[in-house]
Design a protein around this motif. Sequence first.
Motif, short mmCIF file in Angstrom:
data_model
loop_
_atom_site.label_atom_id
_atom_site.label_comp_id
_atom_site.label_asym_id
_atom_site.label_seq_id
_atom_site.Cartn_x
_atom_site.Cartn_y
_atom_site.Cartn_z
N ILE A 122 0.31 -1.59 -0.09
CA ILE A 122 -0.28 0.35 -0.01
C ILE A 122 0.74 1.27 -0.02
N THR A 123 1.79 1.29 1.16
CA THR A 123 2.63 2.16 0.51
C THR A 123 3.81 2.83 -0.75
N LEU A 124 3.78 1.67 -1.05
CA LEU A 124 4.50 1.70 -3.04
C LEU A 124 3.51 1.18 -3.86
N PRO A 125 2.36 1.94 -4.03
CA PRO A 125 1.78 1.03 -5.08
C PRO A 125 1.86 1.30 -6.31
N LEU A 126 3.20 2.29 -6.56
CA LEU A 126 3.30 2.36 -8.39
C LEU A 126 4.05 0.66 -8.22
N ALA A 127 5.20 0.13 -7.59
CA ALA A 127 5.81 -0.54 -7.79
C ALA A 127 4.54 -1.83 -7.44
N SER A 128 4.20 -1.68 -6.73
CA SER A 128 3.08 -3.31 -6.10
C SER A 128 2.21 -3.38 -7.23
N SER A 129 1.50 -1.63 -8.27
CA SER A 129 1.35 -2.49 -9.48
C SER A 129 1.77 -2.52 -10.54
N ILE A 130 2.36 -2.10 -10.79
CA ILE A 130 4.22 -3.04 -11.62
C ILE A 130 4.53 -4.42 -11.67
N ALA A 131 4.30 -4.70 -10.26
CA ALA A 131 4.92 -6.25 -9.29
C ALA A 131 3.12 -6.99 -10.58
N VAL A 132 2.13 -6.57 -9.32
CA VAL A 132 0.85 -7.72 -10.05
C VAL A 132 0.71 -7.62 -11.52
N THR A 133 0.89 -6.98 -12.43
CA THR A 133 0.88 -6.28 -13.82
C THR A 133 1.79 -7.40 -14.28
N LEU A 134 3.01 -7.54 -13.84
CA LEU A 134 4.32 -8.60 -14.29
C LEU A 134 3.53 -9.93 -13.84
N VAL A 135 2.81 -10.33 -13.43
CA VAL A 135 2.25 -11.42 -12.64
C VAL A 135 1.51 -11.75 -13.63
N ILE A 136 0.31 -11.14 -13.60
CA ILE A 136 -0.79 -11.54 -14.78
C ILE A 136 -0.01 -11.31 -16.45
N ALA A 137 1.23 -10.00 -16.25
CA ALA A 137 1.81 -10.70 -17.78
C ALA A 137 2.31 -12.45 -18.10
N ALA A 138 2.70 -12.63 -16.72
CA ALA A 138 3.16 -13.71 -16.87
C ALA A 138 2.34 -15.25 -16.95
N VAL A 139 1.06 -15.38 -16.42
CA VAL A 139 -0.12 -16.06 -16.16
C VAL A 139 -0.44 -16.15 -18.07
N PHE A 140 -0.41 -15.10 -18.10
CA PHE A 140 -0.87 -14.47 -20.18
C PHE A 140 -0.03 -15.39 -20.48
N VAL A 141 1.27 -15.06 -20.98
CA VAL A 141 2.35 -16.00 -21.40
C VAL A 141 2.21 -17.26 -21.72
N VAL A 142 2.46 -17.80 -20.02
CA VAL A 142 2.51 -19.38 -20.21
C VAL A 142 1.14 -19.58 -20.17
N GLY A 143 -0.41 -18.99 -19.81
CA GLY A 143 -1.36 -19.39 -20.29
C GLY A 143 -2.02 -19.98 -21.93
N GLY A 144 -1.08 -18.77 -22.61
CA GLY A 144 -1.63 -18.91 -24.45
C GLY A 144 -0.50 -19.96 -24.09
N ILE A 145 0.71 -20.19 -23.67
CA ILE A 145 1.56 -21.14 -24.51
C ILE A 145 0.84 -22.27 -24.31
N LEU A 146 0.62 -22.89 -23.44
CA LEU A 146 -0.56 -24.44 -22.30
C LEU A 146 -2.05 -23.98 -24.03
N GLN A 147 -2.20 -23.06 -23.99
CA GLN A 147 -3.67 -23.24 -25.40
C GLN A 147 -3.14 -23.78 -26.03
N ILE A 148 -2.29 -23.61 -26.80
CA ILE A 148 -1.97 -23.07 -28.39
C ILE A 148 -1.31 -25.17 -27.93
N TRP A 149 -0.72 -24.72 -27.38
CA TRP A 149 -0.28 -26.85 -26.78
C TRP A 149 -1.59 -27.90 -26.76
N HIS A 150 -2.15 -27.21 -26.15
CA HIS A 150 -3.53 -27.83 -25.73
C HIS A 150 -4.90 -27.85 -27.02
#
Length: 189
Positions: free
Chosen positions: A35-63
């Motif tokens: 909460i006290t470092l909201p920009l860093a936290s927002s970017i971290a959350v965004t990077l985690v979501i990006a990683a989920v999209f990448v992994v999910g996309g790869i798995l869906q193509i493999w599927h």
Amino acid sequence: MSDTPNLSVTQTVREKWGWFLALGIMLVIGGMLMITLPLASSIAVTLVIAAVFVVGGILQIWHAFSVTGWGGFIWDIATGAIALVGGIAVYFNPVVGAAALTLVVAAVLLAQGIAQVLLSLKIRPHDGWGWVLAAGIISAIAGLCIWFEFPTSAVWALGVLAGASVLFNGWSFIAIALAARAAGKRTAS
């Protein structure tokens, strides 16, 4: 066997209440940092979501290539590719990704708030309908505040929301630990 798991869970929590307390304290500290470092936290959350999209996309193509005969091959490839490309794009420009996710969060909060207000009016004669109404109003106001403060809200919204979630999660573990400790003392007396 139906009562045994609950008893063993209760006993485990009573015996290990200190671990639950430590976890809760660490989560509260982590949530406050987010909460006290909201920009860093927002970017971290965004990077985690990006990683989920990448992994999910790869798995869906493999599927898609693994089950070619089911008739959804083209749609599997398309949705997998969209997730993969979107995840890569967000990863390479997390600030823009955070801004886009902030707008999605604002829209979801607003829509959820409206739906909860309508639900509260539908269940109005029942006890507790006012809590549903209040939750809906708060959700809608939060969504509008994020929306009308955009693009500034992109700097803080995701980090503050994620931090608040972690903070409350920590408090819940602290509450469990202290309740288990108190129950253990009562049982020992």
